[in-house]
Design a protein around this motif. Structure first.
Motif, PDB file in Angstrom:
ATOM      1  N   PHE A   1       0.848  -1.187   0.000  1.00  0.00           N
ATOM      2  CA  PHE A   1       0.000   0.000   0.000  1.00  0.00           C
ATOM      3  C   PHE A   1       0.884   1.239   0.000  1.00  0.00           C
ATOM      4  N   ALA A   2       0.294   2.378  -0.400  1.00  0.00           N
ATOM      5  CA  ALA A   2       1.067   3.611  -0.446  1.00  0.00           C
ATOM      6  C   ALA A   2       0.137   4.764  -0.114  1.00  0.00           C
ATOM      7  N   ALA A   3       0.697   5.830   0.478  1.00  0.00           N
ATOM      8  CA  ALA A   3      -0.131   6.992   0.811  1.00  0.00           C
ATOM      9  C   ALA A   3       0.689   8.267   0.788  1.00  0.00           C
ATOM     10  N   ASP A   4       0.014   9.363   0.415  1.00  0.00           N
ATOM     11  CA  ASP A   4       0.663  10.679   0.380  1.00  0.00           C
ATOM     12  C   ASP A   4      -0.407  11.751   0.558  1.00  0.00           C
ATOM     13  N   LEU A   5       0.031  12.902   1.055  1.00  0.00           N
ATOM     14  CA  LEU A   5      -0.872  14.039   1.261  1.00  0.00           C
ATOM     15  C   LEU A   5      -1.195  14.749  -0.057  1.00  0.00           C
ATOM     16  N   ASP A   6      -0.280  14.659  -1.002  1.00  0.00           N
ATOM     17  CA  ASP A   6      -0.378  15.431  -2.244  1.00  0.00           C
ATOM     18  C   ASP A   6      -1.113  14.610  -3.324  1.00  0.00           C
ATOM     19  N   GLY A   7      -2.228  15.157  -3.790  1.00  0.00           N
ATOM     20  CA  GLY A   7      -3.034  14.444  -4.784  1.00  0.00           C
ATOM     21  C   GLY A   7      -2.273  14.120  -6.058  1.00  0.00           C
ATOM     22  N   ALA A   8      -1.368  15.012  -6.472  1.00  0.00           N
ATOM     23  CA  ALA A   8      -0.600  14.757  -7.705  1.00  0.00           C
ATOM     24  C   ALA A   8       0.316  13.554  -7.515  1.00  0.00           C
ATOM     25  N   ALA A   9       0.881  13.427  -6.315  1.00  0.00           N
ATOM     26  CA  ALA A   9       1.740  12.272  -6.018  1.00  0.00           C
ATOM     27  C   ALA A   9       0.907  10.987  -6.018  1.00  0.00           C
ATOM     28  N   VAL A  10      -0.247  11.046  -5.376  1.00  0.00           N
ATOM     29  CA  VAL A  10      -1.095   9.845  -5.302  1.00  0.00           C
ATOM     30  C   VAL A  10      -1.525   9.408  -6.709  1.00  0.00           C
ATOM     31  N   ALA A  11      -1.798  10.389  -7.572  1.00  0.00           N
ATOM     32  CA  ALA A  11      -2.190  10.045  -8.949  1.00  0.00           C
ATOM     33  C   ALA A  11      -1.069   9.265  -9.643  1.00  0.00           C
TER      34      ALA A  11
END
Ligand SMILES: C[S@@+](CC[C@H](N)C(=O)[O-])C[C@H]1O[C@@H](n2cnc3c(N)ncnc32)[C@H](O)[C@@H]1O
Length: 265
Positions: A124-134
């Motif tokens: 699994f992976a997670a980030d605060l920044d929507g561009a990174a998550v995309a």
């Protein structure tokens, strides 16, 4: 592309200060569909945009990881974190399928490396920044395994107490030092990807305080830090009851802290 065009691209890149002008020219020529597009790519590079943002990918442990503009470009030093997480995941794989979280995942390079090198792992992976998550959604095997939100707030509650490894390269540059970073980072990567607060350890402090409840007994945090900050990163985890150690890889100029839970529920 003619030799003449290739040579002129190399010359322009060299004049702009690119150290690996020949290699970069080859990649830009490959990426450009025609001469007009090539000119635009070389111009962006000459104005300092990171090569990886122009190409749309970065190489990480032999993988091509998709990286959009503004998203942190995975660094070679971070391959050391992957070494440590993969070794742990591989050891657990002998017994059962390990569950691994790439926290502050950016483009998800660490997650992608674990998926590729520990085939049994649930990653699994997670980030605060929507561009990174995309980006991470495209770099992971399963797009639904990438979450957006603030640290552990992003993680589904059913993973609580179930993670074998949390691998994390969180921002750790002290705010006052960002202006000394190379322009490629300072001007082209999101500020939240770099800024670790006054002493650089704001995120490390929060992760040390929150990680335990997400890990299995004996679970491991693998976190990148700098040589200067390593003692303090390790102390933050020790204070929370972890068995913390500093690991270094001089070849990649990399420093990490590994922190294992010691409590038994
Ligand atoms: C140094 S970059 C590393 C990215 C990736 N792990 C890598 O090594 O390529 C740090 C990342 O942490 C993310 N980040 C910053 N604050 C965060 C927070 N509070 N919660 C989750 N992610 C955060 C940033 O958006 C950025 O993608």
């Amino acid at each position: 592309v003619s030799d003449e065009v290739g040579a002129s691209v190399v010359a322009r890149l060299r004049a702009a200060g690119c150290v690996f002008a020949e290699d970069e020219a080859r990649l830009l020529v490959e990426a450009a569909p025609d001469a007009v597009a090539l000119d635009a790519l070389v111009s962006r590079r000459s104005h300092g945009a990171p090569l990886e943002h122009i190409l749309g990918w970065a190489e990480f442990r032999g993988l091509r990881v998709r990286v959009d503009e503004g998203v942190f470009v995975p660094r070679r030093r971070t391959e050391f974190l992957a070494d440590l997480a993969i070794a742990e995941g591989a050891a657990i794989s002998g017994v059962r399928a390990p569950t691994v979280l790439d926290l502050c995942c950016g483009a998800g390079a660490l997650a992608a490396a674990v998926e590729s090198e520990v085939p049994k792992a649930r990653v699994f992976a997670a980030d605060l920044d929507g561009a990174a998550v995309a980006c991470a959604r495209r770099n992971l095997r399963d797009a639904d395994h990438a979450f957006e939100g603030d640290l552990f707030d992003a993680i589904p509650a059913d993973l609580q107490g179930g993670l074998d490894v949390i691998v994390v390269n969180a921002p750790y540059v002290p705010t006052g030092e960002i202006r000394h970073m190379p322009p490629e980072a300072r001007d082209f990567e999101a500020r939240i990807a770099l800024d670790g607060g006054t002493d650089g350890l704001d995120l490390h402090r929060r992760i040390a305080a929150e990680a335990d409840g997400w890990l299995v007994d004996g679970g491991l945090v693998v976190i990148e830090t700098s040589d200067d900050q390593a003692d303090r990163t390790a102390a933050l985890f020790t204070e929370q009851g972890f068995d913390a150690r500093i690991e270094t890889d001089p070849d990649r100029d990399a420093t990490a802290v590994t922190a294992r839970t010691t409590r038994r529920r």
